[in-house]
Design a protein around this motif. Structure first.
Motif, short mmCIF file in Angstrom:
data_model
loop_
_atom_site.label_atom_id
_atom_site.label_comp_id
_atom_site.label_asym_id
_atom_site.label_seq_id
_atom_site.Cartn_x
_atom_site.Cartn_y
_atom_site.Cartn_z
N GLU A 1 0.85 -1.19 0.00
CA GLU A 1 0.00 0.00 0.00
C GLU A 1 0.89 1.24 0.00
OE1 GLU A 1 -4.19 1.23 0.18
OE2 GLU A 1 -3.21 -0.72 -0.06
N VAL B 1 0.50 3.06 -8.85
CA VAL B 1 0.40 1.71 -8.30
C VAL B 1 0.59 0.67 -9.41
CG1 VAL B 1 -1.01 0.10 -6.97
CG2 VAL B 1 -1.17 2.56 -6.53
N GLY C 1 -3.29 0.51 -3.28
CA GLY C 1 -2.31 -0.57 -3.27
C GLY C 1 -2.80 -1.75 -4.07
#
Length: 586
Positions: free
Chosen positions: A236, A245, A525
């Protein structure tokens, strides 16, 4: 000096000729060649042929006994070498043998061929199964991959944090495993389905980049790519958007696969496919892109059809070139497959020439429909068009996806030397459960909807998209993730849509609703599945092959005997009474 051994087998070489050594390991085999006895010794690093001219030294030794051998290294005679062994040019002339751990004479299976044994027997005697190099190598590779991933995450400046195993139950989709509390009778802990809330709280706590190799537990029916307990690389980050991400995920997957696999790996950036597009083109949100076949929609072209099964239906088609002359038995096998997955049947037509079709459905087509099908889907002579129809879109897409997969297998279209990665994103936030007549979360309930609160107010639930994404490889979901919703009003509204009142949500998720009031950064995440990564690297058929002590397909641990019953004393301490109507003792 170690009294049990002075050398590992892998360290033995021809240069040690004439040297006296001690080795220890398991007896893999004993062979009698007319007065000369050979004993193959195996340790965790390799196998060594040992020899004795004394019948008494190897007498009565059972296979798989643990022994210590003392002797002298010598070079094998020319023509007797074994190129399959790293020690194939040498052998040990044994002068002394000590039994360190004797084995019974009858083994439940042959160690070196244990993978050919029924799974339940292998798992009952898993410690024997692990002696098979092919099985042990999977576990060793697992260690190497975990080492690599940890170093990778440290290089990317992530902080490793372990989160609790005993936590609170939450309505996240799958069934929880629960643990009764002795001190708080009538209350239960839950094993985490994933460290979802904890990692978000770490972001509130000021950790910018978190990761862990996290154990996850879900009380679901086991299948080839799912077990009760599995591990994921949970990560995360705060102050990030979706692209950041996804970029980290691309780097993790590409670097891991290229290091540990000899297959051709998709180079970043991976192709990104919106969920709705994936369902339309592939009939699944985890498409195998090695398969070149694309699903098309013919509902509009055939909207006025006179063919009964197609009327008022969603009609999907798949066109395959150059198979019109395949045997009837080939097509019959596909029809049988369609029946096996619950389809009432599958129709198909073959384009012969000059716009002429062959097949039972042809007589229901108008000249205009024939022309449109040929032009719209670029049909050529000897092409075959397969039809999949259903009154419900989701069902039509699902069946079309399964037929696409089966055609890919039957036509050998899948390049097994490729690891084809893609990213599926823009998942719907909600899906409607026809059976229970209510909305459910499609993915992760803590995901951020596109537009935040405005999407909830201005759109139908089924039209709301979320910042959710999956990494997919060769038809397998490899990782799921999302940008999280850190707005409490928006988060509560999402749960209200699936039937939870705000007060109930705040009670169930008290920690996160309280924490977010003290300042929560934007964060997101993902969680790559460790077991599935290993499964693809090793070309293994299921996750159990890459786990050291897995449960059986039924979820039972046949080696340890779990799940097991508790004693009356234990039950009383926990304040639990077993319902005898279910066949248990009170």
């Amino acid at each position: 000096m170690n009294k049990y051994r002075t050398h590992l087998i892998s360290s033995l070489t021809e240069e040690m000729k004439g040297k006296e050594i001690v080795v220890s390991g398991w007896v893999e085999n004993i062979r009698d060649h007319g007065g000369v006895l050979f004993l193959d010794l195996r340790d965790e690093t390799g196998t060594l042929q040992t020899v004795s001219n004394d019948d008494e030294i190897f007498k009565g030794i059972a296979k798989e006994s643990v022994v210590r051998l003392k002797g002298m290294i010598r070079v094998r005679e020319e023509g007797t070498e074994n190129p399959r062994l790293t020690t194939g040019n040498i052998e040990l002339l044994v002068s002394n043998l000590d039994i360190l751990g004797s084995s019974v004479h009858e083994l439940p299976f042959e160690i070196m061929t244990s993978k050919q044994t029924k799974d339940d027997v292998r798992l009952k005697y898993r410690y024997l199964d692990l002696r098979n190099d092919a099985v042990k190598d999977n576990i060793k590779l697992r260690s190497e991959v975990l080492h690599f991933l940890r170093n990778k995450m440290y290089d990317l400046e992530f902080t490793e944090v372990q989160t609790p195993i005993l936590t609170a139950s939450s309505p996240e989709g799958a069934r929880d495993f629960v643990v009764p509390s002795r001190l708080f009778k009538g209350k239960f802990y839950a094993l985490p389905q994933a460290p979802q809330i904890y990692k978000e709280l770490l972001m509130v706590g000021g950790f910018g980049k978190y990761f862990q190799i996290a154990p996850c537990f879900r009380d679901e029916d086991a299948r080839a790519d799912r077990t009760l307990e599995f591990y994921q690389l949970d990560l995360e980050m705060s102050f990030v958007e979706e692209d950041e991400v996804l970029s980290i995920g691309e780097e993790i997957f590409y670097d891991t696969f290229t290091k540990f696999s000899n297959k051709e790996v998709t180079k970043p950036p991976f192709r990104r496919i919106a969920y709705r597009d994936a369902m339309e083109m592939y009939g699944t949100d985890k498409p195998d892109l090695r398969n070149p076949l694309i699903i098309k929609d013919a509902s509009e072209i055939l909207k006025n059809t006179t063919f009964g099964p197609f009327k008022n239906s969603i009609i999907k088609v798949i066109v395959v070139d150059n198979i019109g002359d395949y045997s009837n038995s080939w097509f019959n096998e596909l029809v049988d497959y369609a029946s096996s997955i619950g389809m009432p049947g599958i129709g198909y037509i073959t384009l012969l020439e000059d716009g002429i079709f062959k097949g039972p459905i042809d007589k229901f087509l108008s000249d205009e429909e024939r022309k449109s099908l040929i032009e719209s889907y670029d049909m050529k002579q000897n092409s075959v068009m397969f039809f999949i129809a259903n009154k419900r879109l989701a069902v039509a897409e699902k069946f079309a996806g399964l037929i696409r997969d089966e055609l890919g297998r039957k036509l050998d279209l899948i390049d097994k030397n490729k690891l084809e990665l893609c990213i599926i994103n823009d998942f719907p936030m909600f899906e409607y459960d026809e059976e229970n007549k209510k909305y459910e979360f499609c993915h992760n309930p803590f995901s951020l909807p596109h537009g935040g609160m405005s999407d909830y107010e201005e759109k139908r639930p089924e039209d709301i998209l979320a910042y959710q994404y999956d990494f997919v490889c060769n038809g397998n979901e490899m990782a799921s993730g999302a940008i999280r919703n850190h707005d409490l009003d928006s988060l509560a509204k999402g749960f209200e849509i699936v039937g939870y009142k705000r007060e109930e949500v705040e009670k169930r998720f008290k920690s996160i609703f309280t924490a977010f009031k003290y300042g929560c950064p934007p964060h997101g995440g993902m969680a790559p599945g460790i077991d599935r990564i290993l499964m693809l690297i090793q070309d293994e058929p299921n996750l159990r092959e890459v786990q050291a002590f897995p449960t059986s397909a039924s979820g039972a641990d046949l080696m340890m005997g779990s799940p097991s019953e508790l004693t009356d004393i234990q039950l009383n301490e926990l304040g639990i009474k077993i319902d005898t109507e279910d066949g248990y003792n009170d």
